[in-house]
Design a protein around this motif. Sequence first.
Motif, PDB file in Angstrom:
ATOM      1  N   ARG A   1       2.122   3.158  -7.263  1.00  9.06           N
ATOM      2  CA  ARG A   1       1.162   2.160  -7.737  1.00  9.06           C
ATOM      3  C   ARG A   1       1.873   0.977  -8.402  1.00  9.06           C
ATOM      4  NH1 ARG A   1      -3.204   6.170 -10.508  1.00  9.06           N
ATOM      5  NH2 ARG A   1      -4.433   6.603  -8.661  1.00  9.06           N
ATOM      6  N   THR A   2       2.873   1.267  -9.212  1.00  7.60           N
ATOM      7  CA  THR A   2       3.619   0.205  -9.905  1.00  7.60           C
ATOM      8  C   THR A   2       4.323  -0.701  -8.910  1.00  7.60           C
ATOM      9  OG1 THR A   2       3.920   1.601 -11.856  1.00  7.60           O
ATOM     10  CG2 THR A   2       5.426  -0.263 -11.612  1.00  7.60           C
ATOM     11  N   ILE A   3       4.935  -0.111  -7.906  1.00  2.00           N
ATOM     12  CA  ILE A   3       5.616  -0.909  -6.881  1.00  2.00           C
ATOM     13  C   ILE A   3       4.616  -1.816  -6.174  1.00  2.00           C
ATOM     14  CG2 ILE A   3       6.804  -0.782  -4.644  1.00  2.00           C
ATOM     15  CD1 ILE A   3       8.180   1.797  -5.760  1.00  2.00           C
ATOM     16  N   CYS A   4       3.466  -1.283  -5.789  1.00  3.65           N
ATOM     17  CA  CYS A   4       2.436  -2.085  -5.113  1.00  3.65           C
ATOM     18  C   CYS A   4       1.966  -3.222  -6.009  1.00  3.65           C
ATOM     19  CB  CYS A   4       1.255  -1.208  -4.705  1.00  3.65           C
ATOM     20  SG  CYS A   4       1.607  -0.085  -3.347  1.00  3.65           S
TER      21      CYS A   4
ATOM     22  N   ASP B   1       0.852  -1.182   0.000  1.00  7.07           N
ATOM     23  CA  ASP B   1       0.000   0.000   0.000  1.00  7.07           C
ATOM     24  C   ASP B   1       0.886   1.230   0.000  1.00  7.07           C
ATOM     25  OD1 ASP B   1      -2.354   1.383  -0.086  1.00  7.07           O
ATOM     26  OD2 ASP B   1      -3.002   0.844   1.937  1.00  7.07           O
ATOM     27  N   TYR B   2       0.319   2.351  -0.381  1.00  5.50           N
ATOM     28  CA  TYR B   2       1.094   3.600  -0.360  1.00  5.50           C
ATOM     29  C   TYR B   2       0.244   4.717   0.219  1.00  5.50           C
ATOM     30  CZ  TYR B   2      -1.467   5.025  -4.566  1.00  5.50           C
ATOM     31  OH  TYR B   2      -2.460   5.366  -5.452  1.00  5.50           O
ATOM     32  N   THR B   3       0.946   5.699   0.775  1.00  4.93           N
ATOM     33  CA  THR B   3       0.273   6.876   1.309  1.00  4.93           C
ATOM     34  C   THR B   3       1.039   8.120   0.850  1.00  4.93           C
ATOM     35  OG1 THR B   3       1.534   6.664   3.361  1.00  4.93           O
ATOM     36  CG2 THR B   3      -0.691   5.800   3.376  1.00  4.93           C
ATOM     37  N   PRO B   4       0.325   9.163   0.460  1.00  4.25           N
ATOM     38  CA  PRO B   4       1.014  10.388   0.051  1.00  4.25           C
ATOM     39  C   PRO B   4       1.548  11.130   1.286  1.00  4.25           C
ATOM     40  CG  PRO B   4      -1.373  10.622  -0.182  1.00  4.25           C
ATOM     41  CD  PRO B   4      -1.110   9.228   0.275  1.00  4.25           C
TER      42      PRO B   4
ATOM     43  N   CYS C   1       5.529  -2.415   1.790  1.00  4.53           N
ATOM     44  CA  CYS C   1       5.351  -3.763   1.248  1.00  4.53           C
ATOM     45  C   CYS C   1       5.704  -4.771   2.335  1.00  4.53           C
ATOM     46  CB  CYS C   1       6.267  -3.989   0.048  1.00  4.53           C
ATOM     47  SG  CYS C   1       5.999  -2.829  -1.295  1.00  4.53           S
ATOM     48  N   LYS C   2       4.862  -5.786   2.458  1.00 12.14           N
ATOM     49  CA  LYS C   2       5.099  -6.790   3.498  1.00 12.14           C
ATOM     50  C   LYS C   2       4.851  -8.174   2.929  1.00 12.14           C
ATOM     51  CE  LYS C   2       4.039  -5.985   7.876  1.00 12.14           C
ATOM     52  NZ  LYS C   2       3.311  -5.806   9.135  1.00 12.14           N
TER      53      LYS C   2
END
Length: 189
Positions: free
Chosen positions: A152-155, A116-119, A129-130
């Motif tokens: 987004r790409t990394i997730c 997940d990501y957060t700004p 990432c887990k």
Amino acid sequence: MSLGSSKELAENKIILLYMIDKVNMPVSNHHITKLVLENKFMNYFILQQFLNELCDSGFLELSENGGKSFYSITPNGKKTLEYFVNLIPFGIKSIIDNTIPEIRSDIKKESLISADYTPKSENEYIVSCKLKEDNFTLIDLCITVGTKSDARTICENWKNNPQQIYSEIIASLTRKRDKTNRDKDKDED
């Protein structure tokens, strides 16, 4: 709008109890909905109404974990299912029984892999990432990237290829690096 006869109503609720009982672990609304709609057991709105009614009646329990909602069958739900399981047509039981291993696998995969990501600001996103195996965390990675697209790409990459990426990270971190290569890298800077 008529929801059908009393027998149909009871059958549909027993089908839901049967599905959730067969998964044998907390199951998300998404997975229940997917199974019900793909097999045309009932429509989406009736499904949601029945899930709510089963919770209100104490046959299902709704719990939160990691910001997601999960349904579990209660002891009362199990007793009720035992009494009325014969209301479920054989064909529907068979479909559910054949689909449950896939759903169980999806649930386990989702609980073991997260991204997940957060700004943080306009040009800064924190990606988390887990990867877990059973109850053991293999890697818990937090990185900062400059664009939402990169985040987004990394997730997406993490969710689709966690084992491969984990192996690459471990290989890179455990590779012996000699001092001459580090000095050469410094000279090139």
